[in-house]
Design a protein around this motif. Structure first.
Motif, PDB file in Angstrom:
ATOM      1  N   LEU A   1       0.819  -1.213   0.000  1.00 40.15           N
ATOM      2  CA  LEU A   1       0.000   0.000   0.000  1.00 40.15           C
ATOM      3  C   LEU A   1       0.853   1.263   0.000  1.00 40.15           C
ATOM      4  CD1 LEU A   1      -3.124  -0.477   2.313  1.00 40.15           C
ATOM      5  CD2 LEU A   1      -3.075   0.075  -0.122  1.00 40.15           C
ATOM      6  N   PHE A   2       2.115   1.162   0.434  1.00 39.29           N
ATOM      7  CA  PHE A   2       2.995   2.328   0.394  1.00 39.29           C
ATOM      8  C   PHE A   2       3.287   2.763  -1.044  1.00 39.29           C
ATOM      9  CE2 PHE A   2       4.142   1.425   4.864  1.00 39.29           C
ATOM     10  CZ  PHE A   2       4.071   2.723   5.369  1.00 39.29           C
TER      11      PHE A   2
ATOM     12  N   ALA B   1       9.295   2.048  -1.047  1.00 34.37           N
ATOM     13  CA  ALA B   1       8.251   3.022  -1.361  1.00 34.37           C
ATOM     14  C   ALA B   1       8.026   4.000  -0.218  1.00 34.37           C
ATOM     15  CB  ALA B   1       6.939   2.302  -1.707  1.00 34.37           C
ATOM     16  N   ILE B   2       8.377   3.609   1.017  1.00 39.35           N
ATOM     17  CA  ILE B   2       8.160   4.492   2.163  1.00 39.35           C
ATOM     18  C   ILE B   2       9.003   5.758   2.008  1.00 39.35           C
ATOM     19  CG2 ILE B   2       8.254   4.687   4.665  1.00 39.35           C
ATOM     20  CD1 ILE B   2       8.156   1.604   4.785  1.00 39.35           C
ATOM     21  N   ALA B   3      10.304   5.588   1.770  1.00 39.66           N
ATOM     22  CA  ALA B   3      11.201   6.738   1.636  1.00 39.66           C
ATOM     23  C   ALA B   3      10.925   7.515   0.353  1.00 39.66           C
ATOM     24  CB  ALA B   3      12.657   6.272   1.663  1.00 39.66           C
TER      25      ALA B   3
ATOM     26  N   PHE C   1      -6.625  -8.709 -10.358  1.00 39.24           N
ATOM     27  CA  PHE C   1      -6.148  -7.607  -9.525  1.00 39.24           C
ATOM     28  C   PHE C   1      -5.319  -8.127  -8.355  1.00 39.24           C
ATOM     29  CE2 PHE C   1      -6.584  -4.980  -5.698  1.00 39.24           C
ATOM     30  CZ  PHE C   1      -5.891  -3.857  -6.142  1.00 39.24           C
ATOM     31  N   ALA C   2      -4.206  -7.466  -8.133  1.00 35.95           N
ATOM     32  CA  ALA C   2      -3.347  -7.703  -6.974  1.00 35.95           C
ATOM     33  C   ALA C   2      -2.633  -6.391  -6.690  1.00 35.95           C
ATOM     34  CB  ALA C   2      -2.341  -8.825  -7.240  1.00 35.95           C
ATOM     35  N   MET C   3      -2.027  -6.285  -5.523  1.00 40.19           N
ATOM     36  CA  MET C   3      -1.324  -5.053  -5.184  1.00 40.19           C
ATOM     37  C   MET C   3      -0.157  -4.797  -6.120  1.00 40.19           C
ATOM     38  SD  MET C   3      -3.109  -3.721  -2.899  1.00 40.19           S
ATOM     39  CE  MET C   3      -2.033  -2.344  -2.538  1.00 40.19           C
ATOM     40  N   SER C   4       0.278  -5.823  -6.834  1.00 42.27           N
ATOM     41  CA  SER C   4       1.353  -5.641  -7.813  1.00 42.27           C
ATOM     42  C   SER C   4       0.948  -4.692  -8.935  1.00 42.27           C
ATOM     43  CB  SER C   4       1.764  -6.991  -8.404  1.00 42.27           C
ATOM     44  OG  SER C   4       0.655  -7.620  -9.050  1.00 42.27           O
TER      45      SER C   4
END
Length: 325
Positions: free
Chosen positions: A22-23, A94-96, A260-263
């Protein structure tokens, strides 16, 4: 996607299954925010769109971070499992990167606040990069664990100069750029080797191959910002990015068949980054009809973000977002 939406579909125990990917959502929104802000300069696009997208980026990053903090407090083992997972751990980058993009969004309004956010982001980025490389050195990986997600904790070093150069931190930005380029050219051949010779990527991870577009597209913009213009190196990088972008465009029918996937979020930032790169190059090199082409790229990247966002929201409302993988 709002905190209210997630709160209706999740209890604290279910947050144990909150996807680390999700980030990538604020990362995608921040990238397209940069694209619309650049389009306002090059194409005369409405400025409000870019600024609204940056506001959404900040909100999403704060919401996802808060939810993961709650997850860490109540289900630390599940979060630790993601951080140690050979595939999912790639999304830590993805956070940074999200923080760097937020710094870019804040920059026109408060350079001092943007600088604080940027330094926090590069501190986290370097720490994540070292942690990730140590893991690679200490634990030999099977070929099946080599996926394009390995690039995410590393390419943040190339994203940082895009904002750092505008803040005036040119020396640090060049150092980060060197780190990012070295890691990119070291890791990408390993990933290409896995893609070309197998084992094949699982179907749900197929969309992540578009991440290969990020390093050359981001590097194009970084070099242009660091050198004050689009010179030979930036053009060379953009040429490679353009080739990949065209190839992936021809693969859209294949990707559409992937459930659908988070990918799917792997499509959002790379296409946004390529849009920014194309707009950056167009400021120095134009051709008849270039504005029409740029509008097509911009709207295409925006449509991809909208489709993935709606699919994620639908999964949240259906209760499919917070479930064991």
């Amino acid at each position: 996607m709002s905190a209210h939406t997630l709160s209706k579909t999740a209890s604290v125990p279910r947050l144990a299954h909150l996807p680390l990917p999700l980030f990538a959502a604020p990362m995608g929104f921040g990238g397209i925010g940069l694209a619309w802000r650049e389009a306002a300069r090059v194409l005369g696009a409405p400025k409000l769109i870019g600024e609204a997208l940056f506001a959404m980026t900040v909100a999403l990053w704060l919401i996802v971070t808060a939810l993961h903090i709650i997850r860490a407090l109540h289900s630390p083992a599940s979060l630790l499992g993601d951080l140690k997972h050979p595939v999912r751990s790639g999304f830590t980058g993805a956070i940074a990167i999200g923080m760097m993009l937020i710094a870019g969004g804040v920059l026109p309004y408060s350079p001092s606040i943007a600088a604080v956010i940027w330094f926090g982001a590069i501190g986290l980025q370097v720490a994540l990069g070292i942690w990730f490389l140590r893991a690679l050195f200490h634990t030999p990986r099977e070929a099946a664990t080599f996926t394009p997600l390995l690039l995410m904790p590393l390419i943040g070093n190339v994203v940082a100069p895009i904002v750092g150069a505008k803040l005036g931190f040119v020396v640090i930005s060049w150092m980060l750029f060197g780190m990012g380029i070295a890691l990119w050219v070291s890791v990408q051949p390993l990933l290409f080797g896995r893609i070309f010779t197998g084992p094949p990527l699982p179907e749900l991870l197929r969309p992540t191959v578009v991440i290969f577009l990020s390093p050359p597209a981001v590097s194009t913009v970084a070099v242009a910002n660091l050198t004050g213009g689009v010179g030979p190196l930036a053009l060379a990088l953009f040429g490679y990015a353009a080739m990949l972008a065209i190839m992936f465009a021809t693969m859209i029918p294949e990707f559409r068949r992937t459930p659908f996937a988070m990918s799917w979020w792997g499509w959002t930032f790379p296409t946004a980054a390529f849009t920014v790169a194309a707009l950056t190059v167009a400021r120095s090199y134009s051709f008849p009809g270039y504005q029409l082409v740029l509008w097509g790229i911009l709207l295409g990247a925006s449509l991809i973000l909208a489709i993935v966002s709606m699919a994620t929201l639908r999964a949240a409302l259906n209760g499919n977002l917070l479930r064991p993988e």
